[in-house]
Write an enzyme that holds these catalytic residues in place. Structure first.
Site, PDB file in Angstrom:
ATOM      1  CG  ASP A 183      -8.097   0.069   2.985  1.00  0.00           C
ATOM      2  OD1 ASP A 183      -8.999  -1.009   2.776  1.00  0.00           O
ATOM      3  OD2 ASP A 183      -6.657   0.197   3.156  1.00  0.00           O
TER       4      ASP A 183
ATOM      5  CE  LYS B   9      -4.342  -2.711   1.874  1.00  0.00           C
ATOM      6  NZ  LYS B   9      -4.821  -2.836   2.639  1.00  0.00           N
TER       7      LYS B   9
HETATM    8  P1  ATR Z   1      -0.368  -3.650   6.060  1.00  0.00           P
HETATM    9  O1  ATR Z   1      -0.655  -2.972   4.926  1.00  0.00           O
HETATM   10  O2  ATR Z   1      -0.514  -5.202   6.425  1.00  0.00           O
HETATM   11  O3  ATR Z   1      -0.166  -3.037   7.017  1.00  0.00           O
HETATM   12  P2  ATR Z   1       2.593  -3.386   6.294  1.00  0.00           P
HETATM   13  O4  ATR Z   1       3.184  -2.310   5.416  1.00  0.00           O
HETATM   14  O5  ATR Z   1       3.572  -4.595   5.906  1.00  0.00           O
HETATM   15  O6  ATR Z   1       1.431  -4.188   5.817  1.00  0.00           O
HETATM   16  O7  ATR Z   1       2.159  -3.352   8.036  1.00  0.00           O
HETATM   17  C1  ATR Z   1       2.051  -4.941   8.588  1.00  0.00           C
HETATM   18  C2  ATR Z   1       2.160  -3.909  10.772  1.00  0.00           C
HETATM   19  O8  ATR Z   1       2.303  -5.079  10.809  1.00  0.00           O
HETATM   20  C3  ATR Z   1       3.163  -3.260  10.410  1.00  0.00           C
HETATM   21  O9  ATR Z   1       2.923  -2.737  11.673  1.00  0.00           O
HETATM   22  C4  ATR Z   1       3.947  -4.414  11.484  1.00  0.00           C
HETATM   23  O10 ATR Z   1       5.315  -3.765  12.311  1.00  0.00           O
HETATM   24  P3  ATR Z   1       6.455  -2.948  11.797  1.00  0.00           P
HETATM   25  O11 ATR Z   1       6.438  -1.867  11.543  1.00  0.00           O
HETATM   26  O12 ATR Z   1       7.636  -3.557  12.921  1.00  0.00           O
HETATM   27  O13 ATR Z   1       7.165  -4.162  10.599  1.00  0.00           O
HETATM   28  C5  ATR Z   1       2.878  -5.241  11.843  1.00  0.00           C
HETATM   29  N1  ATR Z   1       3.870  -6.728  12.568  1.00  0.00           N
HETATM   30  C6  ATR Z   1       4.534  -7.789  11.354  1.00  0.00           C
HETATM   31  N2  ATR Z   1       4.875  -8.334  12.262  1.00  0.00           N
HETATM   32  C7  ATR Z   1       4.648  -8.130  13.463  1.00  0.00           C
HETATM   33  C8  ATR Z   1       4.798  -9.117  14.419  1.00  0.00           C
HETATM   34  N3  ATR Z   1       5.546 -10.070  14.401  1.00  0.00           N
HETATM   35  N4  ATR Z   1       4.786  -8.456  16.090  1.00  0.00           N
HETATM   36  C9  ATR Z   1       4.587  -7.409  15.261  1.00  0.00           C
HETATM   37  N5  ATR Z   1       3.523  -6.596  14.596  1.00  0.00           N
HETATM   38  C10 ATR Z   1       4.144  -7.077  13.488  1.00  0.00           C
END
Ligand code: ATR
Length: 281
Positions: free
Chosen positions: A103, A67
């Site tokens: 969204d 996104k």
């Molecule tokens: P989306 O479009 O679903 O938001 P994204 O931009 O890749 O996809 O963001 C994923 C989100 O989930 C982020 O807030 C990410 O945290 P980081 O910024 O630290 O990467 C969070 N996220 C993913 N895996 C995680 C985990 N194991 N624990 C906590 N937060 C997680």
């Protein structure tokens, strides 16, 4: 004349419900359309988008993890996409991509319309600061929520989102590790993709009170751990992202086709066939 092409672009995307939802809207309104799912890795996003346009693509939804990248690929952005720094709807205009984000409008419509929640003055916790979180935060503020606390595994991204939202007295980036200190929230939103890989982060039950609504922006199997946590903590409402998915799709459909579909029958059909959605993402 060939039918214009639409698609949802993500990674992974094979189980996305968007093709089914847009096909149902098209049938409802007698609009012929070709809507498929395109799986592409982050580093290939721009190339995939170019190839899609070259093959007759005129509109696309964008889902995780693309996104924010999609926002950078656009020649022009709507005001709400610019504020979010994230795009979930692309429209080809004069050979260039225009980015919008439906969204937030989809989430607010689902929570206030379908679930009858009054969002005004709700003290809100947003967990996550990626593309999904960015998409919904501006619309939540516009809908009149109270203070917005943002926590994220990578705290710099929570800071960056808070800065982008630009309301320092109302928007508060905080550390995920400090969650125990914040007391109860009226609205808790899980916008992380954590359960797809590592499991839900550790969330204290003290976040939830008797009137708390807990919302997961995803649906199907990946939403189950957060919604189960919220119910165990005594939340008043535990709401998955299926309704938001249908509402954001309807907003995108209206942008592309100039007419808004009736979402209720499509949502009802998906809920009825919930068992087959358990593996959806
Ligand atoms: P989306 O479009 O679903 O938001 P994204 O931009 O890749 O996809 O963001 C994923 C989100 O989930 C982020 O807030 C990410 O945290 P980081 O910024 O630290 O990467 C969070 N996220 C993913 N895996 C995680 C985990 N194991 N624990 C906590 N937060 C997680």
């Amino acid at each position: 004349m060939s039918i214009p092409r639409y698609a949802v672009i993500g990674h992974p995307v094979a189980h996305s419900l968007s093709p089914r939802i847009h096909a149902a809207f098209g049938r409802q309104l007698s609009i012929a359309l070709d809507y498929s799912a395109i799986d592409t890795a982050a580093e290939e996003f721009d190339m995939t988008l170019g190839a899609f346009a070259a093959s007759g693509g005129v509109g696309a939804n964008v889902t995780l993890p693309h996104k924010q990248r999609a926002a950078r690929a656009c020649a022009t952005l709507s005001e709400r996409a610019r504020r979010a720094g994230a795009v979930n709807t692309l429209t080809l205009r004069g050979g260039e991509w225009h980015g919008d984000n439906t969204d937030g409008a989809g989430l607010v419509r689902d929570l206030t319309g379908r679930h009858g929640l009054d969002l005004r003055a709700r003290r809100t916790l947003l967990i996550g600061a990626g593309g999904a979180a960015r998409g919904v935060a501006p619309a939540l503020l516009d809908a009149g929520i109270g203070d917005l606390y943002i926590v994220n595994r990578t705290s710099e991204r929570a800071d960056a989102l808070a800065d982008a939202l630009g309301q320092p007295g109302r928007v508060h980036p905080r550390y995920l590790a400090d969650l125990k200190q914040f007391g109860e929230f009226d609205l808790v939103i899980n916008a992380t993709s954590a359960t797809r890989t590592d499991g839900l982060p550790d969330l204290p039950m003290s976040l939830v009170g008797a009137r708390t609504a807990a919302v997961d922006l995803s649906y199907g199997e990946v939403a189950i751990p957060f919604l189960a946590w919220a119910r165990a903590a005594g939340a008043h409402d535990a709401i998955g992202g299926l309704g938001m998915l249908v509402e954001q799709a309807a907003e995108s459909f209206a942008l592309w086709h100039g007419v808004r579909p009736d979402t209720d029958p499509v949502y009802a059909h998906l809920v009825e066939h919930r068992a087959s959605l358990v593996t959806a993402d």
